[in-house]
Design an enzyme around this catalytic site. Structure first.
Site, PDB file in Angstrom:
ATOM      1  N   THR A  66       0.412   3.920  -3.144  1.00  0.00           N
ATOM      2  CA  THR A  66      -0.242   4.941  -3.969  1.00  0.00           C
ATOM      3  C   THR A  66      -1.506   5.489  -3.317  1.00  0.00           C
ATOM      4  OG1 THR A  66       0.582   3.780  -5.922  1.00  0.00           O
ATOM      5  CG2 THR A  66      -1.131   5.419  -6.281  1.00  0.00           C
ATOM      6  N   GLU A  87      10.241  -4.447  -8.058  1.00  0.00           N
ATOM      7  CA  GLU A  87       8.964  -4.476  -8.775  1.00  0.00           C
ATOM      8  C   GLU A  87       9.156  -4.136 -10.251  1.00  0.00           C
ATOM      9  OE1 GLU A  87       4.603  -2.414  -8.125  1.00  0.00           O
ATOM     10  OE2 GLU A  87       6.383  -1.149  -8.016  1.00  0.00           O
ATOM     11  N   THR A 146       2.150   9.188  -8.108  1.00  0.00           N
ATOM     12  CA  THR A 146       3.552   8.813  -7.953  1.00  0.00           C
ATOM     13  C   THR A 146       4.360   9.856  -7.184  1.00  0.00           C
ATOM     14  OG1 THR A 146       3.897   9.691 -10.170  1.00  0.00           O
ATOM     15  CG2 THR A 146       3.677   7.325  -9.977  1.00  0.00           C
ATOM     16  N   GLY A 182       0.821  -1.208   0.000  1.00  0.00           N
ATOM     17  CA  GLY A 182       0.000   0.000   0.000  1.00  0.00           C
ATOM     18  C   GLY A 182       0.850   1.251   0.000  1.00  0.00           C
TER      19      GLY A 182
END
Length: 386
Positions: free
Chosen positions: A124, A244, A130, A122
């Site tokens: 965003t 990621e 961003t 968690g």
């Protein structure tokens, strides 16, 4: 298979064998039902692939991000969608690198065995996107608890995860010297949180990608769920974000090869005006160009992985790998759809499903323009544009 020099053949063969038990028809039905491929994720977990990054002392395989990226690539290359499970890979870095020994012993063995899933992160928020340093979700310490209030959006796999990595402000932005300070990372036990201060609202979207809006209202979590030092969470989360982006690059490479394999086979067989359409340069050139771009992205993916595994700075390489791979897979997807003609739009060919899935990565987890801004500023020394 079209890639010119595949690495880690043993891992690839094993993952391909597992994926062969879940053919395109399986993922097509999951997509049609907007369901979660639980059987597939369970099979990956039981085979040990979801514990690839967990050290052997905690029940995992002790592999690096390089090997993890190959696993994700092969899932997508087989026609699947790693978006259902990739969170456990890149979320692991935050816990592995910055968690306490007690936290590792509490969570990692159960994650490795499949008793716990760590699929969600968690970060965003609706009003910040961003611009992570402007997040408004707060965590205020009260005794032996932290009280969390705020909102998150586009948070995936909540319904299929037991734990979530959460970034929240523990010091107001106005009270820190650097805007990247004052944020902290927590482990949230979703089984206890949902309905007790955490509300989850699913977001129906173009891709069968289970994602949600989260609302925190006086959610209390134990103080020992803080990862690392209070106020240093932004620095910690960068490890997860670099992993990621690199894993997403690998998934796009898998998609790119899937599209190229599919369209190459089809254009050899499809005869129009007395000749295979693959004999026409107007067909050959876009496919060849996409293949070249996928191969180039593959090299950047391995460099980003190498740096991550060596604990060298890898932000630029992770961003560039994601940029190149997402662009290459999208070009391959367009060529595949175009040269299948009407059949490309038919669900039974799986192209339209994979087309939608790979399009996501022009936008997430970071948009193309933000990568270009990063490269312009941090690599070329151009003035910051925002």
């Amino acid at each position: 298979m079209t890639d010119s020099n595949p690495r880690f053949p043993d891992i690839r063969d094993a993952v391909r064998d597992l994926c062969a038990q879940f053919p395109n028809e399986y993922f097509r039905k999951v997509d049609e039902a907007r369901a979660y491929p639980a059987e597939f994720v369970d099979a990956l977990t039981k085979a040990g692939w979801m514990a690839a990054l967990i050290p052997q002392e905690y029940g995992g395989s002790g592999l690096g991000l390089t090997e993890a990226s190959v696993i994700m690539e092969e899932i997508n290359r087989a026609g699947g969608n790693s978006g259902a499970c990739h969170g456990q890979m890149y979320n692991m870095g935050t816990l592995l690198r910055h968690g306490s020994e007690a936290q590792k012993r509490q969570y990692l063995p159960k994650i490795a065995s499949g008793d716990l899933r760590l699929q969600s992160m968690g970060v965003t928020e609706p009003s910040t996107g961003t611009d992570t340093t402007k997040i408004k979700t707060t965590a205020v310490k009260k005794g032996d608890r932290y009280v969390i209030n705020g909102q998150k959006v586009w948070i995936s796999r909540i319904q299929h995860s037991d734990l979530m990595i959460l970034l929240a402000r523990t010091t107001p932005l106005a009270d820190v010297k650097k805007k990247s300070e004052g944020m902290s990372i927590f482990i949230v036990d979703l089984r206890e949180a949902i309905g007790n201060g955490l509300t989850v609202r699913p977001i129906l979207n173009m891709v069968n990608h289970e994602t949600n809006e989260l609302f925190f209202e006086n959610l209390e979590i134990p103080a020992e769920n803080l990862i690392g030092e209070e106020g240093q969470g932004f620095k910690y989360i960068l490890d997860g974000l670099n992993a990621e982006r690199t894993l997403i690059a690998a998934e796009c490479i898998g998609d790119g090869y899937w599209f190229i394999d599919k369209v190459t086979a089809y254009t050899k067989e499809r005869v129009v005006f007395g000749r295979p359409i693959g004999q026409n340069q107007g067909v050959q050139f876009p496919i060849a160009e996409a293949f070249i771009e996928v191969e180039a992205a593959d090299l950047m993916r391995y460099e980003a992985c190498r740096r991550f595994d060596a604990r060298e700075p890898c932000g630029a390489q992770a961003n560039m790998a994601k940029y190149l791979a997402a662009k290459a897979s999208w070009e391959a997807a367009n060529a595949c759809l175009q040269f299948h003609g009407g059949f490309g739009f038919a669900c039974e060919y799986d192209i339209e499903r994979k087309f939608r899935e790979t399009r996501l990565y022009q936008v997430a987890p970071i948009s193309t323009n933000l990568i270009l801004s990063y490269v312009a500023e941090h690599m070329l020394g151009l003035p910051r544009s925002f």
